[in-house]
Scaffold this motif. Sequence first.
Motif, short mmCIF file in Angstrom:
data_model
loop_
_atom_site.label_atom_id
_atom_site.label_comp_id
_atom_site.label_asym_id
_atom_site.label_seq_id
_atom_site.Cartn_x
_atom_site.Cartn_y
_atom_site.Cartn_z
N PHE A 109 60.62 104.05 102.53
CA PHE A 109 60.02 104.64 103.73
C PHE A 109 60.95 104.47 104.93
O PHE A 109 61.17 105.42 105.70
N LEU A 110 61.49 103.27 105.11
CA LEU A 110 62.36 103.00 106.25
C LEU A 110 63.66 103.81 106.18
O LEU A 110 64.15 104.30 107.21
N VAL A 111 64.20 103.97 104.98
CA VAL A 111 65.43 104.75 104.83
C VAL A 111 65.18 106.21 105.19
O VAL A 111 65.95 106.83 105.93
N VAL A 112 64.08 106.76 104.66
CA VAL A 112 63.73 108.16 104.98
C VAL A 112 63.50 108.31 106.48
O VAL A 112 63.96 109.28 107.10
N LYS A 113 62.80 107.35 107.07
CA LYS A 113 62.54 107.42 108.51
C LYS A 113 63.83 107.33 109.30
O LYS A 113 63.99 107.99 110.33
N GLY A 114 64.75 106.52 108.82
CA GLY A 114 66.04 106.41 109.49
C GLY A 114 66.80 107.73 109.50
O GLY A 114 67.38 108.13 110.52
N TYR A 117 65.09 109.99 112.00
CA TYR A 117 65.52 109.65 113.37
C TYR A 117 66.92 110.21 113.65
O TYR A 117 67.19 110.74 114.74
N ARG A 118 67.80 110.07 112.68
CA ARG A 118 69.17 110.56 112.87
C ARG A 118 69.17 112.06 113.12
O ARG A 118 69.88 112.55 114.02
N GLU A 123 69.44 116.54 117.04
CA GLU A 123 68.82 117.73 117.62
C GLU A 123 68.61 117.60 119.13
O GLU A 123 68.23 118.57 119.79
N GLY A 124 68.81 116.41 119.68
CA GLY A 124 68.72 116.22 121.12
C GLY A 124 67.33 115.94 121.65
O GLY A 124 67.07 116.14 122.84
N VAL A 125 66.43 115.45 120.79
CA VAL A 125 65.06 115.20 121.26
C VAL A 125 64.81 113.72 121.55
O VAL A 125 63.67 113.32 121.81
N LEU A 126 65.85 112.91 121.49
CA LEU A 126 65.70 111.51 121.91
C LEU A 126 65.59 111.48 123.43
O LEU A 126 66.47 111.99 124.13
N PRO A 127 64.51 110.93 123.99
CA PRO A 127 64.34 110.92 125.45
C PRO A 127 65.53 110.27 126.15
O PRO A 127 66.05 109.25 125.70
N GLY A 128 65.95 110.90 127.22
CA GLY A 128 67.10 110.40 127.96
C GLY A 128 67.83 111.54 128.64
O GLY A 128 67.35 112.69 128.68
N ALA A 129 69.02 111.25 129.14
CA ALA A 129 69.79 112.25 129.89
C ALA A 129 70.18 113.45 129.03
O ALA A 129 70.30 114.57 129.54
N TYR A 146 58.74 110.28 123.78
CA TYR A 146 58.62 108.86 124.13
C TYR A 146 57.54 108.22 123.26
O TYR A 146 57.75 107.15 122.66
N LEU A 147 56.39 108.87 123.21
CA LEU A 147 55.27 108.33 122.43
C LEU A 147 55.57 108.38 120.93
O LEU A 147 55.24 107.45 120.19
N TYR A 148 56.21 109.45 120.50
CA TYR A 148 56.57 109.58 119.08
C TYR A 148 57.47 108.44 118.63
O TYR A 148 57.20 107.77 117.62
N PHE A 149 58.56 108.23 119.37
CA PHE A 149 59.50 107.17 118.98
C PHE A 149 58.88 105.78 119.15
O PHE A 149 59.15 104.88 118.35
N LEU A 150 58.05 105.60 120.16
CA LEU A 150 57.39 104.31 120.35
C LEU A 150 56.43 104.02 119.20
O LEU A 150 56.49 102.94 118.58
N MET A 151 55.57 104.97 118.90
CA MET A 151 54.53 104.72 117.89
C MET A 151 55.13 104.59 116.49
O MET A 151 54.77 103.68 115.73
#
Length: 214
Positions: A109-114, A117-118, A123-129, A146-151
């Motif tokens: 699960f963690l590998v797939v999630k990693g 995330y990559r 794709e540029g959807v990580l919150p930030g500049a 923000y909520l997606y990555f937090l949760m």
Amino acid sequence: MHAETSVAHQFNDAGQQRDAATLGMWVFLATEVLFFGGMFLGYTVYRLTYPGVFLAASNHTLVLVGAINTAVLLLSSFSMVLAVRAAEQRRTFSTAGLLTLTAALGAAFLVVKGFEYRHEIHEGVLPGAAFHLAGADPRLAQMFFYLYFLMTGVHALHVAIGVGLLGWFTLRALLTSDPGRLVTAIDLLGLYWHFVDLVWVFLFPLLYLAGRSL
């Protein structure tokens, strides 16, 4: 179910020891419900306030990847149930094997999630500049992510902790001369693991499927 053969000195018998340990785990899980509940509430408030933007943002999540991870965790819950049963029956090697399988599924699960995330960072959807998302207000769309990555990140941390505990109890099951000592501990670890899986069962439709045309 067989009684445990090891009882700590502060308890009168194995039943009292098991009841105390189980109560402690349920109290811990209740605090976890409050912890995750705050995030679920925050997400719900923002989704109801900005439904269009949140729908557009959620359409950029990878449903197939989320579905695969859902199946992985559900399978891991089944193997955990079998591990608890094997521990109750004092089947040491079966217990260790099933705990290892559960840990391997958690790690998968963690590998797939990693990888997910990559892809999302690429794709540029990580919150930030550098955040960008076509067809949606970037400021509001960022709140979804923000909520997606937090949760999902906090959930992944819980999975990682669970995998570590599963590995530790696998070693204990293999090394102990008295497998009966581990029955309650493995049962409570099962409660924790099922809770982690249940959280994902709510996260998947909320973040990936809600309001989405499949």
